[in-house]
Motif scaffolding. Structure first.
Motif, PDB file in Angstrom:
ATOM      1  N   MET A 144       0.874  -1.175   0.000  1.00  0.00           N
ATOM      2  CA  MET A 144       0.000   0.000   0.000  1.00  0.00           C
ATOM      3  C   MET A 144       0.910   1.224   0.000  1.00  0.00           C
ATOM      4  SD  MET A 144      -2.860  -1.282   2.765  1.00  0.00           S
ATOM      5  CE  MET A 144      -3.449  -2.989   2.722  1.00  0.00           C
ATOM      6  N   CYS A 145       1.621   1.392  -1.100  1.00  0.00           N
ATOM      7  CA  CYS A 145       2.812   2.250  -1.099  1.00  0.00           C
ATOM      8  C   CYS A 145       2.536   3.742  -1.169  1.00  0.00           C
ATOM      9  CB  CYS A 145       3.751   1.845  -2.231  1.00  0.00           C
ATOM     10  SG  CYS A 145       3.109   2.129  -3.886  1.00  0.00           S
ATOM     11  N   GLY A 146       1.311   4.151  -1.550  1.00  0.00           N
ATOM     12  CA  GLY A 146       1.035   5.587  -1.615  1.00  0.00           C
ATOM     13  C   GLY A 146       1.974   6.286  -2.587  1.00  0.00           C
ATOM     14  N   SER A 147       2.764   7.233  -2.069  1.00  0.00           N
ATOM     15  CA  SER A 147       3.725   7.947  -2.913  1.00  0.00           C
ATOM     16  C   SER A 147       5.087   7.266  -2.952  1.00  0.00           C
ATOM     17  CB  SER A 147       3.884   9.395  -2.439  1.00  0.00           C
ATOM     18  OG  SER A 147       4.327   9.434  -1.085  1.00  0.00           O
ATOM     19  N   GLY A 148       5.224   6.116  -2.271  1.00  0.00           N
ATOM     20  CA  GLY A 148       6.446   5.324  -2.362  1.00  0.00           C
ATOM     21  C   GLY A 148       7.525   5.660  -1.351  1.00  0.00           C
ATOM     22  N   THR A 149       7.157   6.275  -0.231  1.00  0.00           N
ATOM     23  CA  THR A 149       8.171   6.733   0.727  1.00  0.00           C
ATOM     24  C   THR A 149       9.012   5.586   1.268  1.00  0.00           C
ATOM     25  OG1 THR A 149       6.581   8.443   1.392  1.00  0.00           O
ATOM     26  CG2 THR A 149       8.555   8.176   2.741  1.00  0.00           C
ATOM     27  N   LEU A 150       8.376   4.489   1.672  1.00  0.00           N
ATOM     28  CA  LEU A 150       9.139   3.362   2.214  1.00  0.00           C
ATOM     29  C   LEU A 150      10.125   2.812   1.191  1.00  0.00           C
ATOM     30  CD1 LEU A 150       6.466   1.378   4.248  1.00  0.00           C
ATOM     31  CD2 LEU A 150       8.713   2.052   5.115  1.00  0.00           C
ATOM     32  N   GLY A 151       9.664   2.654  -0.031  1.00  0.00           N
ATOM     33  CA  GLY A 151      10.533   2.123  -1.069  1.00  0.00           C
ATOM     34  C   GLY A 151      11.707   3.038  -1.363  1.00  0.00           C
ATOM     35  N   MET A 152      11.472   4.340  -1.374  1.00  0.00           N
ATOM     36  CA  MET A 152      12.553   5.279  -1.680  1.00  0.00           C
ATOM     37  C   MET A 152      13.557   5.384  -0.533  1.00  0.00           C
ATOM     38  SD  MET A 152      10.749   8.249  -3.980  1.00  0.00           S
ATOM     39  CE  MET A 152       9.221   8.272  -3.072  1.00  0.00           C
ATOM     40  N   GLU A 153      13.062   5.311   0.712  1.00  0.00           N
ATOM     41  CA  GLU A 153      13.997   5.293   1.840  1.00  0.00           C
ATOM     42  C   GLU A 153      14.837   4.014   1.813  1.00  0.00           C
ATOM     43  OE1 GLU A 153      14.794   7.560   4.301  1.00  0.00           O
ATOM     44  OE2 GLU A 153      13.674   8.933   3.041  1.00  0.00           O
ATOM     45  N   ALA A 154      14.203   2.890   1.467  1.00  0.00           N
ATOM     46  CA  ALA A 154      14.955   1.636   1.349  1.00  0.00           C
ATOM     47  C   ALA A 154      15.973   1.731   0.218  1.00  0.00           C
ATOM     48  CB  ALA A 154      13.989   0.474   1.108  1.00  0.00           C
ATOM     49  N   PHE A 155      15.581   2.353  -0.879  1.00  0.00           N
ATOM     50  CA  PHE A 155      16.481   2.556  -2.024  1.00  0.00           C
ATOM     51  C   PHE A 155      17.711   3.358  -1.600  1.00  0.00           C
ATOM     52  CE2 PHE A 155      17.974   4.738  -5.806  1.00  0.00           C
ATOM     53  CZ  PHE A 155      17.858   3.793  -6.820  1.00  0.00           C
ATOM     54  N   MET A 156      17.491   4.417  -0.848  1.00  0.00           N
ATOM     55  CA  MET A 156      18.617   5.240  -0.385  1.00  0.00           C
ATOM     56  C   MET A 156      19.528   4.455   0.554  1.00  0.00           C
ATOM     57  SD  MET A 156      16.826   8.994   0.099  1.00  0.00           S
ATOM     58  CE  MET A 156      18.359   9.938   0.121  1.00  0.00           C
ATOM     59  N   MET A 157      18.937   3.587   1.371  1.00  0.00           N
ATOM     60  CA  MET A 157      19.751   2.736   2.241  1.00  0.00           C
ATOM     61  C   MET A 157      20.559   1.734   1.420  1.00  0.00           C
ATOM     62  SD  MET A 157      17.195   1.907   5.428  1.00  0.00           S
ATOM     63  CE  MET A 157      16.468   3.210   6.421  1.00  0.00           C
ATOM     64  N   GLN A 158      19.932   1.132   0.415  1.00  0.00           N
ATOM     65  CA  GLN A 158      20.624   0.159  -0.432  1.00  0.00           C
ATOM     66  C   GLN A 158      21.870   0.766  -1.078  1.00  0.00           C
ATOM     67  OE1 GLN A 158      17.872  -1.331  -3.383  1.00  0.00           O
ATOM     68  NE2 GLN A 158      17.389  -3.135  -2.159  1.00  0.00           N
ATOM     69  N   TYR A 159      21.722   1.972  -1.572  1.00  0.00           N
ATOM     70  CA  TYR A 159      22.808   2.617  -2.306  1.00  0.00           C
ATOM     71  C   TYR A 159      23.689   3.496  -1.413  1.00  0.00           C
ATOM     72  CZ  TYR A 159      20.873   1.115  -6.782  1.00  0.00           C
ATOM     73  OH  TYR A 159      20.447   0.356  -7.856  1.00  0.00           O
ATOM     74  N   ASN A 160      23.324   3.558  -0.123  1.00  0.00           N
ATOM     75  CA  ASN A 160      24.039   4.414   0.824  1.00  0.00           C
ATOM     76  C   ASN A 160      24.033   5.878   0.364  1.00  0.00           C
ATOM     77  OD1 ASN A 160      25.354   4.628   3.315  1.00  0.00           O
ATOM     78  ND2 ASN A 160      27.369   4.668   2.349  1.00  0.00           N
ATOM     79  N   ILE A 161      22.908   6.316  -0.157  1.00  0.00           N
ATOM     80  CA  ILE A 161      22.726   7.710  -0.561  1.00  0.00           C
ATOM     81  C   ILE A 161      22.422   8.533   0.690  1.00  0.00           C
ATOM     82  CG2 ILE A 161      21.331   9.316  -1.922  1.00  0.00           C
ATOM     83  CD1 ILE A 161      20.719   6.960  -3.801  1.00  0.00           C
ATOM     84  N   PRO A 162      23.155   9.599   0.954  1.00  0.00           N
ATOM     85  CA  PRO A 162      22.907  10.400   2.162  1.00  0.00           C
ATOM     86  C   PRO A 162      21.481  10.926   2.202  1.00  0.00           C
ATOM     87  CG  PRO A 162      24.962  11.061   1.097  1.00  0.00           C
ATOM     88  CD  PRO A 162      24.275  10.128   0.147  1.00  0.00           C
ATOM     89  N   ALA A 163      20.927  11.014   3.402  1.00  0.00           N
ATOM     90  CA  ALA A 163      19.541  11.464   3.546  1.00  0.00           C
ATOM     91  C   ALA A 163      19.345  12.874   3.016  1.00  0.00           C
ATOM     92  CB  ALA A 163      19.114  11.389   5.017  1.00  0.00           C
ATOM     93  N   GLY A 164      20.365  13.715   3.112  1.00  0.00           N
ATOM     94  CA  GLY A 164      20.252  15.104   2.674  1.00  0.00           C
ATOM     95  C   GLY A 164      20.694  15.344   1.246  1.00  0.00           C
ATOM     96  N   TYR A 165      20.805  14.299   0.465  1.00  0.00           N
ATOM     97  CA  TYR A 165      21.362  14.393  -0.892  1.00  0.00           C
ATOM     98  C   TYR A 165      20.639  15.413  -1.767  1.00  0.00           C
ATOM     99  CZ  TYR A 165      23.130  12.693  -5.413  1.00  0.00           C
ATOM    100  OH  TYR A 165      23.712  12.600  -6.651  1.00  0.00           O
ATOM    101  N   PHE A 166      19.313  15.486  -1.633  1.00  0.00           N
ATOM    102  CA  PHE A 166      18.533  16.380  -2.498  1.00  0.00           C
ATOM    103  C   PHE A 166      18.213  17.725  -1.842  1.00  0.00           C
ATOM    104  CE2 PHE A 166      17.468  12.129  -4.152  1.00  0.00           C
ATOM    105  CZ  PHE A 166      17.796  12.307  -5.485  1.00  0.00           C
ATOM    106  N   ARG A 167      18.656  17.910  -0.601  1.00  0.00           N
ATOM    107  CA  ARG A 167      18.385  19.188   0.070  1.00  0.00           C
ATOM    108  C   ARG A 167      19.454  20.217  -0.276  1.00  0.00           C
ATOM    109  NH1 ARG A 167      15.259  19.550   5.516  1.00  0.00           N
ATOM    110  NH2 ARG A 167      16.589  21.358   5.816  1.00  0.00           N
ATOM    111  N   GLU A 168      19.025  21.438  -0.493  1.00  0.00           N
ATOM    112  CA  GLU A 168      19.964  22.508  -0.813  1.00  0.00           C
ATOM    113  C   GLU A 168      20.173  23.470   0.346  1.00  0.00           C
ATOM    114  OE1 GLU A 168      18.579  24.452  -4.308  1.00  0.00           O
ATOM    115  OE2 GLU A 168      18.926  22.715  -5.621  1.00  0.00           O
ATOM    116  N   ASN A 169      19.233  23.537   1.273  1.00  0.00           N
ATOM    117  CA  ASN A 169      19.303  24.548   2.324  1.00  0.00           C
ATOM    118  C   ASN A 169      19.230  23.943   3.717  1.00  0.00           C
ATOM    119  OD1 ASN A 169      19.306  26.877   0.531  1.00  0.00           O
ATOM    120  ND2 ASN A 169      17.165  26.371   0.100  1.00  0.00           N
TER     121      ASN A 169
END
Length: 381
Positions: free
Chosen positions: A196-221
Motif C-alpha cells: 500500500m505504497c502511496g507515494s512510495g516513501t518506504l521504497g525510496m527510503e529503502a532505495f537510499m539505504m541500499q545505495y548508501n545515498i545520504p539522507a540530505g542528498y537532495f536538500r539545498e538549504n
C-alpha cells in the motif's frame, strides 16, 4: 559543542546508534531525542547523513529564570551579532512546560524583542523577524524555570528530503519511514514489499539505504549555512566524503511497490525517476489490490494501511480482518510489519505478534506490530 537531536518518539535508541556512527560522543537518550557532544564536522555530517533525526539544535546558553523580565535580560546578554547579521531574518520557536512560563507564543515574542533590542542598541538598526522561510531559527526550551537557548542548525525539518515530485493524501514521513525500516531490521539485503505504497516513501527510503545515498542528498538549504561562522569548505568536504560512499556497483535486493490506485503508481514512478541510479530491474512498481494479491514468499513486508479520518474505509474492522486472511493464505515464510493507529482494528488481523513498538505518526499514537508468518499459522485472539 552540545547538540540535541530531535526525533520521533520510539526512535531514540536507533538515533543514538546512528549519531555514534556519525562521530557523536557522550550520547544520552532523552524523550523524543538524543543529546551528544560533537564538533563542527560532526554537526555537518548529522544534518547531511542522518536518516532518523528531525533537526539538530546547538546549545548556546542555559539559565534558571524566575519571570519574563529575567528571560528578557538573559536573552539580551547573548551576543547574537556573533551568529547572524542585520540583513538576515530570524524566527523563534518556543517550547514551554512550566507553571511560570505558560504561553509559548509569549515566550517567543519576549525572546524576539530582546534580540531586536540588542541589535538596535548596538547598531541602531534591527534584523527582521520572519516566520516563513527565515534565515536563522532560534529555539527556546523552558522546563519549569530552566531555560535552554539553542540555534537550530537544520532549519526545515529533516524529513523534507526533497526527492518527492508528487505526494498523496496523508503521506508517510520520510524520517518515520526510515525508522520503520530500521525497527524491522532492514539492512538493504532483503527483498522488500510495500503493498500500500502511496507515494512510495518506504521504497525510496529503502532505495537510499541500499545505495548508501545520504539522507540530505537532495536538500539545498540548511539553516546553519546562514550562520556567520559557517565553514563552506568543511561542508563541501563532508558532502564529498558522504557521496563517495554511494554504492552503485553491487546487485540489489528487490524493492516491490504496489498500490491499488493507478494514480499512485504513476506518482511513485515519477518520484523514483529523480534517482540517477534508478533501475527497474530490481525496483518494481505495480498496480495491485492487496486483498486480491497472489502468493509471495521469503520477503519482508511493511504495511501502512488506512487508520484515521483522512483515509476512510467503510468497514475498517472487516478490512483489517481481510488483511489478516490474505497474509495467512499468501505470505508464508514472510516477516510482516503493520503500522496502524486503529488499535481495535489491529485485533482483527488475527495473528500473534512477535514484536511490537509504540510510536507517534505526527500527533497520532500508533503501534508497529511484527508478524512472522509460517505455514500453518493459527489465529490468535
Amino acid at each position: 559543542m552540545k547538540i540535541l537531536a530531535k526525533c520521533y518518539a520510539g526512535f531514540e535508541a536507533l538515533l543514538a546508534q546512528e549519531i555514534e556512527e556519525l562521530g557523536g560522543t557522550e550520547i544520552q537518550q532523552v524523550k523524543r531525542g538524543v543529546t551528544f557532544q560533537g564538533d563542527t564536522t560532526t554537526l555537518y555530517k548529522c544534518n547531511y547523513c542522518s536518516r532518523l533525526g528531525l533537526r539538530f539544535l546547538v546549545k548556546l546558553k542555559a539559565s534558571r529564570l524566575r519571570d519574563e523580565e529575567e528571560l528578557y535580560d538573559f536573552i539580551g546578554k547573548i551576543p547574537w551579532e556573533d551568529y547572524f547579521g542585520l540583513k538576515q531574518s530570524f524566527t523563534v520557536d518556543a517550547v514551554v512546560s512550566s507553571q511560570t512560563f505558560t504561553h509559548s507564543q509569549y515566550v517567543a515574542l519576549k525572546t524576539k524583542d530582546a534580540i531586536v533590542d540588542r541589535f538596535r542598541k548596538k547598531f541602531h538598526k534591527r534584523p527582521n523577524a520572519r516566520r516563513i522561510d527565515p534565515d536563522i531559527r532560534i529555539n527556546i526550551h523552558i522546563y519549569q524555570q530552566n531555560c535552554t537557548v539553542s540555534l537550530d542548525s537544520s532549519g526545515e525539518s529533516l524529513h523534507k528530503r526533497n526527492y518527492k515530485i508528487h505526494q498523496v493524501s496523508a503521506p508517510l514521513s520520510e524520517v518515520l519511514a526510515a525508522g520503520l525500516l530500521k525497527l524491522a531490521g532492514y539492512d538493504g539485503s532483503q527483498d522488500l514489499l510495500d503493498p500500500m505504497c502511496g507515494s512510495g516513501t518506504l521504497g525510496m527510503e529503502a532505495f537510499m539505504m541500499q545505495y548508501n545515498i545520504p539522507a540530505g542528498y537532495f536538500r539545498e538549504n540548511f539553516s546553519m549555512m546562514n550562520w556567520s561562522h559557517f565553514k563552506p569548505e568543511m561542508w563541501k568536504t563532508v558532502i564529498e566524503e558522504a557521496q563517495s560512499q554511494i554504492d552503485t556497483s553491487s546487485k540489489k535486493a528487490k524493492l516491490i511497490n504496489r498500490d491499488k490506485q493507478l494514480s499512485n503508481t504513476r506518482k511513485v514512478q515519477e518520484n523514483f525517476s529523480k534517482f540517477e541510479a534508478f533501475d527497474q530491474t530490481h525496483v518494481t512498481i505495480e498496480r495491485q489490490n492487496f486483498l486480491k494479491s497472489k502468493a509471495n514468499n521469503n520477503l519482508l513486508m511493511i504495511i501502512n494501511p488506512p487508520y484515521d479520518d483522512k483515509l476512510e474505509v467503510d468497514d475498517i474492522l472487516g478490512f483489517y480482518q481481510q488483511i489478516g486472511n490474505v497474509l495467512k493464505q499468501h505470505y508464508t515464510d514472510c516477516q510482516i510489519w503493520i503500522l496502524s493507529g486503529h488499535f481495535d482494528a489491529m485485533k482483527f488481523i488475527g495473528l500473534k505478534t512477535t514484536k511490537r513498538h509504540e510510536l507517534l505518526n505526527g500527533a497520532i499514537p500508533v503501534k508497529y506490530f511484527c508478524y512472522d508468518i509460517y505455514e500453518g499459522s493459527k489465529k490468535h485472539s
